[in-house]
Design a protein around this motif. Structure first.
Motif, PDB file in Angstrom:
ATOM      1  N   GLU A  29      -7.605  21.640 -31.099  1.00 33.65           N
ATOM      2  CA  GLU A  29      -7.536  20.440 -30.263  1.00 33.65           C
ATOM      3  C   GLU A  29      -6.141  19.863 -30.430  1.00 33.65           C
ATOM      4  O   GLU A  29      -5.654  19.704 -31.553  1.00 33.65           O
ATOM      5  N   LEU A  30      -5.501  19.546 -29.319  1.00 34.23           N
ATOM      6  CA  LEU A  30      -4.136  19.039 -29.319  1.00 34.23           C
ATOM      7  C   LEU A  30      -4.095  17.627 -28.771  1.00 34.23           C
ATOM      8  O   LEU A  30      -4.884  17.267 -27.894  1.00 34.23           O
ATOM      9  N   VAL A  31      -3.141  16.837 -29.259  1.00 28.36           N
ATOM     10  CA  VAL A  31      -2.813  15.547 -28.666  1.00 28.36           C
ATOM     11  C   VAL A  31      -1.515  15.762 -27.907  1.00 28.36           C
ATOM     12  O   VAL A  31      -0.517  16.213 -28.480  1.00 28.36           O
ATOM     13  N   VAL A  32      -1.533  15.463 -26.615  1.00 29.45           N
ATOM     14  CA  VAL A  32      -0.384  15.694 -25.738  1.00 29.45           C
ATOM     15  C   VAL A  32      -0.046  14.405 -24.998  1.00 29.45           C
ATOM     16  O   VAL A  32      -0.900  13.529 -24.850  1.00 29.45           O
ATOM     17  N   PRO A  33       1.185  14.274 -24.492  1.00 27.94           N
ATOM     18  CA  PRO A  33       1.495  13.102 -23.673  1.00 27.94           C
ATOM     19  C   PRO A  33       0.590  13.099 -22.430  1.00 27.94           C
ATOM     20  O   PRO A  33       0.413  14.140 -21.795  1.00 27.94           O
ATOM     21  N   PRO A  34      -0.015  11.958 -22.097  1.00 26.65           N
ATOM     22  CA  PRO A  34      -0.954  11.918 -20.969  1.00 26.65           C
ATOM     23  C   PRO A  34      -0.342  12.372 -19.634  1.00 26.65           C
ATOM     24  O   PRO A  34      -1.036  12.926 -18.798  1.00 26.65           O
ATOM     25  N   GLU A  35       0.958  12.171 -19.475  1.00 26.08           N
ATOM     26  CA  GLU A  35       1.603  12.539 -18.206  1.00 26.08           C
ATOM     27  C   GLU A  35       2.068  14.002 -18.165  1.00 26.08           C
ATOM     28  O   GLU A  35       2.504  14.493 -17.126  1.00 26.08           O
ATOM     29  N   ALA A  36       1.965  14.707 -19.272  1.00 29.31           N
ATOM     30  CA  ALA A  36       2.458  16.093 -19.350  1.00 29.31           C
ATOM     31  C   ALA A  36       1.603  17.044 -18.515  1.00 29.31           C
ATOM     32  O   ALA A  36       0.381  16.928 -18.493  1.00 29.31           O
ATOM     33  N   ARG A  37       2.276  17.968 -17.861  1.00 23.41           N
ATOM     34  CA  ARG A  37       1.593  19.031 -17.125  1.00 23.41           C
ATOM     35  C   ARG A  37       1.459  20.226 -18.055  1.00 23.41           C
ATOM     36  O   ARG A  37       2.450  20.848 -18.414  1.00 23.41           O
ATOM     37  N   ILE A  38       0.237  20.540 -18.417  1.00 28.84           N
ATOM     38  CA  ILE A  38      -0.030  21.626 -19.359  1.00 28.84           C
ATOM     39  C   ILE A  38      -0.393  22.870 -18.556  1.00 28.84           C
ATOM     40  O   ILE A  38      -1.325  22.838 -17.743  1.00 28.84           O
ATOM     41  N   PRO A  39       0.334  23.990 -18.750  1.00 20.92           N
ATOM     42  CA  PRO A  39      -0.004  25.220 -18.023  1.00 20.92           C
ATOM     43  C   PRO A  39      -1.363  25.768 -18.475  1.00 20.92           C
ATOM     44  O   PRO A  39      -1.848  25.453 -19.562  1.00 20.92           O
ATOM     45  N   SER A  40      -1.966  26.604 -17.656  1.00 22.70           N
ATOM     46  CA  SER A  40      -3.275  27.175 -17.995  1.00 22.70           C
ATOM     47  C   SER A  40      -3.172  28.173 -19.144  1.00 22.70           C
ATOM     48  O   SER A  40      -4.130  28.356 -19.893  1.00 22.70           O
ATOM     49  N   GLU A  41      -2.017  28.832 -19.303  1.00 27.88           N
ATOM     50  CA  GLU A  41      -1.754  29.708 -20.451  1.00 27.88           C
ATOM     51  C   GLU A  41      -0.350  29.419 -20.959  1.00 27.88           C
ATOM     52  O   GLU A  41       0.562  29.184 -20.166  1.00 27.88           O
ATOM     53  N   PHE A  42      -0.183  29.438 -22.282  1.00 25.45           N
ATOM     54  CA  PHE A  42       1.112  29.101 -22.871  1.00 25.45           C
ATOM     55  C   PHE A  42       1.158  29.559 -24.318  1.00 25.45           C
ATOM     56  O   PHE A  42       0.148  29.979 -24.890  1.00 25.45           O
ATOM     57  N   LEU A  43       2.349  29.461 -24.907  1.00 26.30           N
ATOM     58  CA  LEU A  43       2.518  29.662 -26.344  1.00 26.30           C
ATOM     59  C   LEU A  43       2.500  28.302 -27.013  1.00 26.30           C
ATOM     60  O   LEU A  43       3.123  27.358 -26.525  1.00 26.30           O
ATOM     61  N   LEU A  44       1.788  28.200 -28.114  1.00 27.00           N
ATOM     62  CA  LEU A  44       1.791  26.998 -28.926  1.00 27.00           C
ATOM     63  C   LEU A  44       2.519  27.363 -30.206  1.00 27.00           C
ATOM     64  O   LEU A  44       2.000  28.120 -31.034  1.00 27.00           O
ATOM     65  N   TYR A  45       3.739  26.866 -30.354  1.00 22.24           N
ATOM     66  CA  TYR A  45       4.515  27.170 -31.551  1.00 22.24           C
ATOM     67  C   TYR A  45       4.277  26.071 -32.585  1.00 22.24           C
ATOM     68  O   TYR A  45       4.538  24.893 -32.333  1.00 22.24           O
ATOM     69  N   VAL A  46       3.765  26.461 -33.747  1.00 19.07           N
ATOM     70  CA  VAL A  46       3.506  25.539 -34.856  1.00 19.07           C
ATOM     71  C   VAL A  46       4.503  25.884 -35.958  1.00 19.07           C
ATOM     72  O   VAL A  46       4.361  26.912 -36.628  1.00 19.07           O
ATOM     73  N   GLY A  47       5.507  25.037 -36.109  1.00 21.11           N
ATOM     74  CA  GLY A  47       6.595  25.310 -37.045  1.00 21.11           C
ATOM     75  C   GLY A  47       6.155  25.526 -38.482  1.00 21.11           C
ATOM     76  O   GLY A  47       6.642  26.434 -39.147  1.00 21.11           O
ATOM     77  N   VAL A  48       5.225  24.698 -38.988  1.00 26.31           N
ATOM     78  CA  VAL A  48       4.806  24.853 -40.388  1.00 26.31           C
ATOM     79  C   VAL A  48       4.056  26.160 -40.622  1.00 26.31           C
ATOM     80  O   VAL A  48       4.023  26.653 -41.741  1.00 26.31           O
ATOM     81  N   ASP A  49       3.469  26.720 -39.577  1.00 26.58           N
ATOM     82  CA  ASP A  49       2.814  28.024 -39.684  1.00 26.58           C
ATOM     83  C   ASP A  49       3.805  29.159 -39.446  1.00 26.58           C
ATOM     84  O   ASP A  49       3.538  30.303 -39.785  1.00 26.58           O
ATOM     85  N   GLY A  50       4.970  28.835 -38.818  1.00 25.05           N
ATOM     86  CA  GLY A  50       5.932  29.871 -38.462  1.00 25.05           C
ATOM     87  C   GLY A  50       5.348  30.866 -37.470  1.00 25.05           C
ATOM     88  O   GLY A  50       5.723  32.028 -37.433  1.00 25.05           O
ATOM     89  N   MET A  51       4.437  30.392 -36.639  1.00 27.64           N
ATOM     90  CA  MET A  51       3.684  31.281 -35.755  1.00 27.64           C
ATOM     91  C   MET A  51       3.538  30.658 -34.370  1.00 27.64           C
ATOM     92  O   MET A  51       3.479  29.439 -34.229  1.00 27.64           O
ATOM     93  N   ALA A  52       3.512  31.517 -33.375  1.00 30.25           N
ATOM     94  CA  ALA A  52       3.210  31.096 -32.009  1.00 30.25           C
ATOM     95  C   ALA A  52       1.837  31.642 -31.644  1.00 30.25           C
ATOM     96  O   ALA A  52       1.563  32.829 -31.838  1.00 30.25           O
TER      97      ALA A  52
END
Length: 96
Positions: free
Chosen positions: A44-67
């Motif tokens: 579950e993500l918290v995103v800016p309410p006005e952001a357009r989120i694509p139907s598929e994407f990469l989620l890069y999490v820096g502390v995990d060093g993983m996309a």
């Protein structure tokens, strides 16, 4: 009576607080977000309410060093749920 969202889940979601970036492609701007909870199959993500989120994407999490390759499953205001389709190393063209 319909089952609640918690009853529909197959796995316990671990509560986390991780900074992340939604990356649509090389040519689109990244969207900063926060991972609030996650498990092996999604998050579950918290995103800016006005952001357009694509139907598929990469989620890069820096502390995990993983996309994480993600599919958008639902969205309500500043929250969205994603399903993980797989993992990838950090994109070489991403500066974060």
């Amino acid at each position: 009576m319909a089952p609640s969202d918690a009853e529909k889940r197959f796995e316990h979601r671990k509560r986390v607080l991780k900074g992340a970036c939604i990356i649509g492609s090389v040519t689109t701007s990244e969207i900063r977000c926060t991972v609030r909870n996650m498990h092996a199959r999604g998050a579950e993500l918290v995103v800016p309410p006005e952001a357009r989120i694509p139907s598929e994407f990469l989620l890069y999490v820096g502390v995990d060093g993983m996309a994480y390759r993600c599919e958008l499953r639902w969205r309500r205001n500043d929250r969205c749920g994603v399903r993980f389709l797989g993992t990838e190393p950090k994109p070489h063209w991403h500066y974060g």
